[in-house]
Design a protein around this motif. Structure first.
Motif, short mmCIF file in Angstrom:
data_model
loop_
_atom_site.label_atom_id
_atom_site.label_comp_id
_atom_site.label_asym_id
_atom_site.label_seq_id
_atom_site.Cartn_x
_atom_site.Cartn_y
_atom_site.Cartn_z
N LEU A 295 6.84 6.87 6.10
CA LEU A 295 7.25 5.95 6.78
C LEU A 295 8.35 6.14 8.17
O LEU A 295 7.94 6.03 9.37
CB LEU A 295 7.08 4.13 5.85
N GLU B 47 1.15 -1.28 -0.60
CA GLU B 47 -0.43 -0.37 -0.03
C GLU B 47 0.84 1.04 -0.22
O GLU B 47 1.65 1.42 0.84
CB GLU B 47 -0.57 -0.05 1.18
N CYS B 48 0.68 2.00 -0.85
CA CYS B 48 1.00 3.42 -0.85
C CYS B 48 0.99 3.95 0.49
O CYS B 48 -0.68 4.91 0.73
CB CYS B 48 1.17 3.97 -1.99
N SER B 49 1.48 4.79 1.37
CA SER B 49 1.19 5.15 2.49
C SER B 49 0.74 6.39 2.12
O SER B 49 0.13 7.21 3.59
CB SER B 49 2.05 4.88 3.80
N LEU C 179 -2.40 5.89 0.56
CA LEU C 179 -3.23 5.18 1.13
C LEU C 179 -4.27 3.86 0.33
O LEU C 179 -4.86 3.29 0.50
CB LEU C 179 -4.31 5.20 2.46
N PHE D 71 6.45 3.66 -2.73
CA PHE D 71 5.26 4.43 -2.99
C PHE D 71 5.28 4.94 -4.20
O PHE D 71 5.93 4.42 -5.65
CB PHE D 71 5.63 5.37 -2.76
N HIS E 269 11.27 1.37 1.37
CA HIS E 269 9.53 1.31 1.02
C HIS E 269 9.77 1.97 -0.13
O HIS E 269 10.31 3.09 -0.78
CB HIS E 269 9.44 2.73 2.14
#
Length: 167
Positions: A146, A105-107, A110, A129, A127
């Motif tokens: 993150l 999931e792209c933080s 979302l 994205f 991470h």
């Protein structure tokens, strides 16, 4: 018999009516005075609080502006990554592994990173994205959203050959 005026009870009744009217008038007047005093006190307290807040605000702003002028002379604030660094970060097309059902999931937005979606990988923390999301983030920040690791790639020291260990 006599007239009504001769009756002593009538005079007392008139007397009590006048005293009752005076008492009610006095009571109403005292209530009005108390109401006005409380209202005036509230207005004065609010004005004093507003003046205190204004004084605190101007004092705080002058301190902040003094601090800002000192800081601006020393080092300009960092407001994000340089566009050349952003463009140098690695990109790849995301492909879900059939052996693992890990959903990434792209933080930032979302939402789930779909199969075949363009993803940017941060070199220091690994991470992932969406490219659009992380590029917008890096316009204002220089760290991973993150873990807050610096996003600018670090130079890793090259391993030396022939290192002798002492035992």
């Amino acid at each position: 018999m006599g007239f009504v005026d001769d009756n002593p009870f009538v005079h007392q009744k008139k007397k009590y009516n006048i005293i009752n009217k005076i008492m009610i008038t006095a009571l109403i007047s005292i209530c009005i005075v108390i109401f006005l005093v409380v209202t005036i006190l509230r207005i004065c307290i609010r004005r004093r609080q507003a003046q205190g807040r204004a004084m605190l605000y101007t004092t705080r702003n002058s301190r902040i502006s003094d601090f800002t002028s000192v800081v601006s002379r020393v080092d300009p604030p960092k407001n994000g990554l340089d566009p050349t660094i952003i463009n140098s970060l690695p990109l790849f097309l995301y492909k879900r592994n059939d052996h693992h059902d890990n959903i990434i999931e792209c933080s930032i937005c979302l939402s789930i990173i779909e199969d075949g979606g363009l993803v940017r990988v941060l070199p220091n923390c690994k991470h992932n994205f969406h490219v659009e999301c992380i590029d917008k983030w890096f316009n204002y920040h220089s760290t991973c959203p993150l873990c807050r690791t610096e996003a600018e790639p670090r130079l890793l020291p090259e391993p030396r050959e022939g290192v002798v260990s002492r035992t």
